[in-house]
Every structure is written in structure tokens, then in C-alpha cells.
Design a protein around this motif. Structure first.
Motif, PDB file in Angstrom:
ATOM      1  N   ARG A   1       6.395  12.101  26.283  1.00 58.01           N
ATOM      2  CA  ARG A   1       5.988  13.513  26.213  1.00 58.01           C
ATOM      3  C   ARG A   1       4.503  13.624  25.894  1.00 58.01           C
ATOM      4  O   ARG A   1       3.795  14.459  26.454  1.00 58.01           O
ATOM      5  CB  ARG A   1       6.777  14.256  25.135  1.00 58.01           C
TER       6      ARG A   1
ATOM      7  N   THR B   1       9.969  13.930  19.326  1.00 62.45           N
ATOM      8  CA  THR B   1      11.359  13.848  19.771  1.00 62.45           C
ATOM      9  C   THR B   1      12.093  15.112  19.348  1.00 62.45           C
ATOM     10  O   THR B   1      11.664  15.820  18.434  1.00 62.45           O
ATOM     11  CB  THR B   1      12.051  12.620  19.152  1.00 62.45           C
TER      12      THR B   1
ATOM     13  N   ASP C   1       7.150  11.275  20.662  1.00 63.06           N
ATOM     14  CA  ASP C   1       7.756  10.840  21.920  1.00 63.06           C
ATOM     15  C   ASP C   1       6.585  10.459  22.820  1.00 63.06           C
ATOM     16  O   ASP C   1       5.862  11.326  23.318  1.00 63.06           O
ATOM     17  CB  ASP C   1       8.572  11.989  22.528  1.00 63.06           C
TER      18      ASP C   1
END
Length: 184
Positions: free
Chosen positions: A121, A136, A118
């Protein structure tokens, strides 16, 4: 590595010695003090400098990032093949904690191995105060950024040894392992 060569074919040092008429001491210095990212960039040993200058367009710094991320990706794949299944990958220490670019580049293309990064993130995981998940939620293999604090471990070990309460690192209760621990 900052100044060391990493994995090389064992014939290379002998070839270098013969071709350049170098002594064993000179080869040792080249392989341990003048190689790694210093050998690639010609001037940096700190990955923060390498990442910063790669962003600015320095071709040798970009090459160092490319080589390091390739090697990390290769090691992840190699260990997955050996272990047979992977639950998680952990990035830690200096560049592992603060080098989102290297993490991202190292994990790109590993979706077929179950690693789904991700990017938001990953780029937000720039704190040494907490552990961060950078994959994710549905990623079969989780990737974490976990801060290290060798000084804290060393300090707690020494204090416990002096107090006579130290057992061993596998059974010793470190402050950072407690639920209520907060990094400052």
C-alpha cells in the motif's frame, strides 16, 4: 529541512562562532541556508533528488535519508509519549506524498507502538489525487498519505474574500471538503 538545520543544542552556534571566527550574520546563513539536507548532501535541497541519488548509491544522500527518517521516527515516538495515545499519522506535501522510501524507513520498527505498515500500500500510494491508507487493516494506529493543495486553498480564500463570503478557515466550506470533490 531543505536548507535549515532543525533542532540543535543552543551552544552550537556560539561554539561555531568562536571556533571559526564567524559573525552572527554568517551563522544565520549557515543555519538557515546551508544546513539541512543541503548541508548533509553538499548539493541537494529537493528530497526527490536525494531519494533518487540514494537509490543510486550516493552515500551522503543515503545518510540524509537515514537522518531524516530517524528524526521522523523520533518525533512520532515523542508525540505518542506526550499525547498518550495515537489514532493516526499523516504524511503530506511533497516528500510525504511521493516519498514512499522515506515513509517506509520512518515507520519501520514502530510495530510495538501500533503502527503496522503495509509495504505494498505504501509503495502504491504515489498519487496526489486521493487519500491513501498505508497501514494494514488491523493496524491500531492508521497511517495516511493525504495530498495537499495550498494553491487551491489560497485561490478559494481569495475568491471568497473578494466575494465577501469568507468567514474563517474553520468554518469556510472548501471544495475539497465536499463528498463529491475529485482531484484533477
Amino acid at each position: 529541512m531543505g536548507t535549515r538545520c532543525g533542532d540543535i543544542d543552543p551552544a552550537i552556534p556560539m561554539f561555531m562562532m568562536q571556533m571559526e571566527n564567524l559573525s552572527a550574520k554568517e551563522i544565520d546563513s549557515i543555519l538557515n541556508k546551508k544546513s539541512g539536507i543541503l548541508g548533509i548532501t553538499g548539493k541537494y535541497t529537493d528530497r526527490r533528488d536525494v531519494l533518487e541519488n540514494a537509490e543510486k548509491g550516493d552515500k551522503l544522500c543515503k545518510l540524509a535519508v537515514d537522518i531524516e527518517s530517524y528524526r521522523l521516527k523520533k518525533y512520532i515516538g515523542t508525540y505518542m509519549a506526550v499525547v498518550g495515545r495515537l489514532d493516526a499519522v499523516v504524511f503530506t506535501a511533497g516528500v510525504g506524498e511521493m516519498g514512499w522510501q522515506l515513509r517506509e524507513k520512518s515507520l519501520e520498527g514502530l510495530e510495538n507502538l501500533g503502527i503496522r505498515i503495509d509495504k505494498e500500500r505504501n509503495r502504491a500510494a504515489m498519487s496526489r489525487k486521493r487519500e491513501n491508507l498505508i497501514t494494514t487493516d488491523d493496524s491500531p494506529v492508521k497511517v495516511f498519505v493525504i495530498p495537499t493543495d495550498e494553491e487551491l486553498v489560497f485561490t478559494e480564500d481569495v475568491a471568497a474574500i473578494l466575494e465577501g463570503t469568507y468567514t474563517d478557515h474553520m468554518n469556510f466550506e472548501y471544495s475539497f471538503a465536499r463528498e463529491d470533490f475529485e482531484r484533477s
